[in-house]
Design a protein around this motif. Structure first.
Motif, mmCIF file in Angstrom:
data_model
loop_
_atom_site.group_PDB
_atom_site.id
_atom_site.type_symbol
_atom_site.label_atom_id
_atom_site.label_comp_id
_atom_site.label_asym_id
_atom_site.label_seq_id
_atom_site.Cartn_x
_atom_site.Cartn_y
_atom_site.Cartn_z
ATOM 1 N N UNK A 27 0.811 -1.218 0.000
ATOM 2 C CA UNK A 27 0.000 0.000 0.000
ATOM 3 C C UNK A 27 0.844 1.267 0.000
ATOM 4 N N UNK A 28 2.094 1.180 0.471
ATOM 5 C CA UNK A 28 2.968 2.350 0.486
ATOM 6 C C UNK A 28 3.255 2.813 -0.939
ATOM 7 N N UNK A 29 3.598 1.869 -1.807
ATOM 8 C CA UNK A 29 3.856 2.228 -3.201
ATOM 9 C C UNK A 29 2.609 2.794 -3.870
ATOM 10 N N UNK A 30 1.462 2.191 -3.606
ATOM 11 C CA UNK A 30 0.222 2.684 -4.189
ATOM 12 C C UNK A 30 -0.073 4.103 -3.723
ATOM 13 N N UNK A 31 0.181 4.370 -2.449
ATOM 14 C CA UNK A 31 -0.036 5.713 -1.910
ATOM 15 C C UNK A 31 0.876 6.720 -2.606
ATOM 16 N N UNK A 32 2.125 6.338 -2.841
ATOM 17 C CA UNK A 32 3.058 7.219 -3.539
ATOM 18 C C UNK A 32 2.578 7.518 -4.952
ATOM 19 N N UNK A 33 2.167 6.476 -5.671
ATOM 20 C CA UNK A 33 1.753 6.643 -7.061
ATOM 21 C C UNK A 33 0.533 7.536 -7.190
ATOM 22 N N UNK A 34 -0.384 7.456 -6.239
ATOM 23 C CA UNK A 34 -1.597 8.273 -6.300
ATOM 24 C C UNK A 34 -1.318 9.698 -5.813
ATOM 25 N N UNK A 35 -0.426 9.834 -4.845
ATOM 26 C CA UNK A 35 -0.123 11.161 -4.301
ATOM 27 C C UNK A 35 0.547 12.057 -5.331
ATOM 28 N N UNK A 36 1.416 11.478 -6.167
ATOM 29 C CA UNK A 36 2.145 12.295 -7.150
ATOM 30 C C UNK A 36 1.207 13.060 -8.084
ATOM 31 N N UNK A 37 0.254 12.412 -8.770
ATOM 32 C CA UNK A 37 -0.653 13.202 -9.625
ATOM 33 C C UNK A 37 -1.540 14.165 -8.847
ATOM 34 N N UNK A 38 -1.883 13.806 -7.605
ATOM 35 C CA UNK A 38 -2.683 14.721 -6.784
ATOM 36 C C UNK A 38 -1.910 16.007 -6.521
ATOM 37 N N UNK A 39 -0.628 15.857 -6.153
ATOM 38 C CA UNK A 39 0.204 17.030 -5.893
ATOM 39 C C UNK A 39 0.397 17.847 -7.168
ATOM 40 N N UNK A 40 0.593 17.161 -8.296
ATOM 41 C CA UNK A 40 0.739 17.865 -9.573
ATOM 42 C C UNK A 40 -0.525 18.669 -9.879
ATOM 43 N N UNK A 41 -1.684 18.060 -9.658
ATOM 44 C CA UNK A 41 -2.958 18.742 -9.921
ATOM 45 C C UNK A 41 -3.085 19.999 -9.064
ATOM 46 N N UNK A 42 -2.772 19.879 -7.780
ATOM 47 C CA UNK A 42 -2.839 21.050 -6.913
ATOM 48 C C UNK A 42 -1.823 22.105 -7.334
ATOM 49 N N UNK A 43 -0.653 21.645 -7.799
ATOM 50 C CA UNK A 43 0.377 22.582 -8.234
ATOM 51 C C UNK A 43 -0.044 23.402 -9.438
ATOM 52 N N UNK A 44 -0.881 22.820 -10.291
ATOM 53 C CA UNK A 44 -1.372 23.550 -11.460
ATOM 54 C C UNK A 44 -2.320 24.672 -11.072
ATOM 55 N N UNK A 45 -2.939 24.567 -9.906
ATOM 56 C CA UNK A 45 -3.952 25.530 -9.473
ATOM 57 C C UNK A 45 -3.421 26.541 -8.468
ATOM 58 N N UNK A 46 -2.110 26.506 -8.202
ATOM 59 C CA UNK A 46 -1.541 27.433 -7.221
ATOM 60 C C UNK A 46 -0.118 27.798 -7.628
ATOM 61 N N UNK A 47 0.421 28.812 -6.974
ATOM 62 C CA UNK A 47 1.799 29.197 -7.219
ATOM 63 C C UNK A 47 2.016 29.807 -8.597
#
Length: 470
Positions: A27-47
Motif C-alpha cells: 500500500x505504500x507504493x500505491x499511496x506514492x503513485x496516487x499522491x504524485x498526480x494529486x500534488x501535480x494537480x494542486x500545483x497547477x492551481x496554485x503558485x
C-alpha cells in the motif's frame, strides 16, 4: 541493524521476532503513485503555474466558482485530502516502527487502504468536478474507514493486545500519542456533524476568520467554531508529535542514551495530553487555552531537542554525508527556527501587529505558519521512507529535499514576517513595502518548493520504474 553503525535502517525487529519493512507494504507504493498526480494537480492551481494562466485555462473544465464561500470550501477539502494522505503514510510508518499486536495488521492495512482509496478520489471529485452528493457520501465513508483503521491500530497498542510489562513507559507513551491524535480528529468531526444544522457552523478559513475577529471585522466565534479552531491546532501539532515519536524509534534512542530516551517518552506523553486538553477547552476557556497549549508544546519541544542531540551524534564519523541523516538533522532546526519561533516573535509585538500590520499580512502570517509546519512534518516522513533505499534513489531525492526545504522555509520565513523586515515604515507605505518584499522573496520560495517536489517526484518515478522492470 544499528543506525549508528552505517546510518541505514533496513528493518526493525519487533518484540515477537517478526520483521517488516516499508517496502514490503504494498500500500505504500500505491499511496506514492496516487499522491504524485494529486500534488501535480494542486500545483497547477496554485503558485507560479496558476499565475501563468494555467488555473484560468483549467477553470472552464472544473467546478470553481468565484465566491468566497466556494474558495473556502475547496481549501478545506484540499487540506483534508492532504490530511488523509498524511495519516495513511503515518499509519504505515507506525506499522513498521511501533511495537503492536501484528495479528491485526491485515485488517488495519485493508481498512486504511479502503479508506484513503475511497476518500482521496471522491474528495477531489467533490471539490473540483461537481458538487455530487454521491462523491460527498463516498468522501464521508472514506474518512470513517480511515478513522476506524486508526482505532484498530490504537487497539493493537493497548494492554489488552500486548503486554506492557517489559516496556511499560514506551508503550504507555505510544498509546497516549495514538489516543490523543484520534481525539483531535473527533473534535473536527463534531464541528462537521453540525454543518447545515446549526447557524453557528459555517464554511470559512480559520486563519482568516480569527484574524478578522480579533480586529473587530468579523462576528465573535461561536463555541463550535472555536472547537474547529482547537481541532486544527491539535491535529497538526499531534501529527508532528507522532512523527517525532517514530523518529525516536528510528534513531534507536534507547541504545544511545536510555535515560534521555525515557525522559523523552515522558515529555512526549505529557506534551500531547496537555496540548489536546488545551485545544479542547478553547470553546470554554478561550482566554487561557493558548497558554495551556503552550504548556504542552514546551515538553514536546524539549523531547524534540533530545532527539536532535541523537541526530547530531549520528552525523559523526561521516554520517553527515548521508542525505537522510542530514535531512532528519535539519528537521528540528527547520521546526524551531522557521516555524515555532515566529509565534513568540509575533506575540511579543502583538499590539504593533494589530495596529500597524496590514490585515492581509497578518492573515498571510497565520496561513503560512500552518503550511510551513505541515511541510516540515511531511518532509520528515518522506525522509524516514527514503531511509530504506540506497544509491541514487537515496542520494538525489535526499539532497534535493535537504537543500530545497531549507531554501523554501527560509524564503517563507521572510515572507510571513515581511512587515517586521520592513522596519521604520508605517501606514500605507508599510503595505507597499511588505508587498514588494513578498514579491522579491517569492522566487526563492518557488525554487525551494520546486526542488522539494522534484525530490518526491524522482523517488516516486524510481519506484514505479523499478516495479515495471521487475
Amino acid at each position: 541493524m544499528d543506525p549508528s553503525a552505517n546510518g541505514v535502517v533496513l528493518r526493525l525487529r519487533f518484540y515477537n521476532g517478526e520483521e517488516m519493512t516499508l517496502s514490503q507494504i504494498r500500500e505504500v507504493n500505491l499511496l506514492l503513485f496516487i499522491t504524485l498526480p494529486v500534488v501535480i494537480f494542486f500545483g497547477l492551481l496554485s503558485g507560479p503555474l496558476a499565475e501563468a494562466g494555467v488555473k484560468d485555462a483549467l477553470a472552464q473544465y472544473l467546478t470553481i466558482r468565484p465566491t468566497e464561500e466556494d474558495f473556502a470550501a475547496r481549501a478545506i477539502m484540499v487540506y483534508h485530502i492532504a490530511a488523509v494522505i498524511a495519516m495513511a503514510a503515518l499509519l504505515y510508518l507506525a506499522l513498521v516502527y511501533v511495537e503492536h499486536d501484528k495479528r491485526l495488521d491485515p485488517l488495519i492495512r485493508a481498512t486504511a487502504l479502503a479508506g484513503w482509496l475511497t476518500a482521496v478520489p471522491s474528495g477531489l471529485v467533490f471539490a473540483y468536478f461537481g458538487r455530487s452528493a454521491v462523491a460527498h457520501g463516498l468522501w464521508l465513508v472514506g474518512l470513517s474507514l480511515m478513522f476506524f483503521a486508526g482505532l484498530l491500530f490504537t487497539a493493537s497498542l493497548s494492554p489488552l493486545r500486548i503486554s506492557w510489562g517489559e516496556k511499560t513507559l514506551e508503550r504507555a507513551a505510544t498509546f497516549t500519542v495514538a489516543v490523543s491524535l484520534l481525539g483531535a480528529v473527533v473534535m473536527g468531526a463534531i464541528y462537521a456533524a453540525h454543518l447545515g444544522f446549526d447557524e453557528g457552523v459555517k464554511i470559512y478559513i480559520l486563519e482568516e476568520h480569527s484574524t478578522r475577529e480579533y480586529r473587530g471585522l468579523a462576528p465573535t466565534s461561536t463555541p463550535l467554531q472555536l472547537l474547529a479552531t482547537g481541532h486544527a491546532h491539535a491535529a497538526v501539532a499531534l501529527w508532528a508529535a507522532a512523527v517525532m515519536f517514530i523518529g525516536m524509534k528510528w534513531a534507536r534512542m534507547w541504545e544511545w542514551k536510555p535515560r534521555l530516551y525515557k525522559a523523552s517518552l515522558i515529555l512526549t506523553a505529557v506534551g500531547v495530553l496537555v496540548t489536546l486538553f488545551g485545544s479542547a477547552v478553547v470553546p470554554i476557556w478561550r482566554p487561557i487555552a493558548h497558554q495551556i497549549i503552550f504548556g504542552g508544546i514546551g515538553p514536546l519541544h524539549l523531547a524534540l531537542f533530545f532527539l536532535w542531540l541523537r541526530l547530531v551524534s549520528m552525523l559523526k564519523g561521516g554520517g553527515w554525508r548521508d542525505p537522510v541523516k542530514l535531512g532528519l538533522f535539519l528537521v528540528p532546526i527547520w521546526m524551531v527556527v522557521f516555524v515555532t519561533s515566529t509565534g513568540p516573535m509575533v506575540a511579543s509585538q502583538l499590539k504593533t501587529v494589530r495596529t500597524h500590520w496590514p490585515l492581509e499580512d497578518e492573515i498571510a502570517f497565520n496561513i503560512a505558519h500552518w503550511h510551513m509546519l505541515a511541510f516540515v512534518v511531511a518532509s520528515a516522513m518522506f525522509l524516514l521512507l527514503l531511509d530504506e533505499f540506497k544509491g541514487l534513489a537515496r542520494v538525489v531525492p535526499g539532497y534535493l529535499l535537504a537543500i530545497g526545504g531549507t531554501t523554501a522555509l527560509a524564503g517563507a520565513f521572510i515572507y510571513e514576517l515581511s512587515p517586521m523586515f520592513s522596519k521604520g515604515i508605517v501606514g500605507v507605505q508599510l503595505a507597499a513595502a511588505s508587498a514588494s518584499l513578498k514579491t522579491r522573496v517569492l522566487p526563492i520560495i518557488d525554487i525551494g518548493l520546486t526542488m522539494s517536489f522534484m525530490s518526491f517526484s524522482l523517488f516516486t518515478i524510481f519506484i514505479l520504474l523499478k516495479k515495471i522492470w521487475k
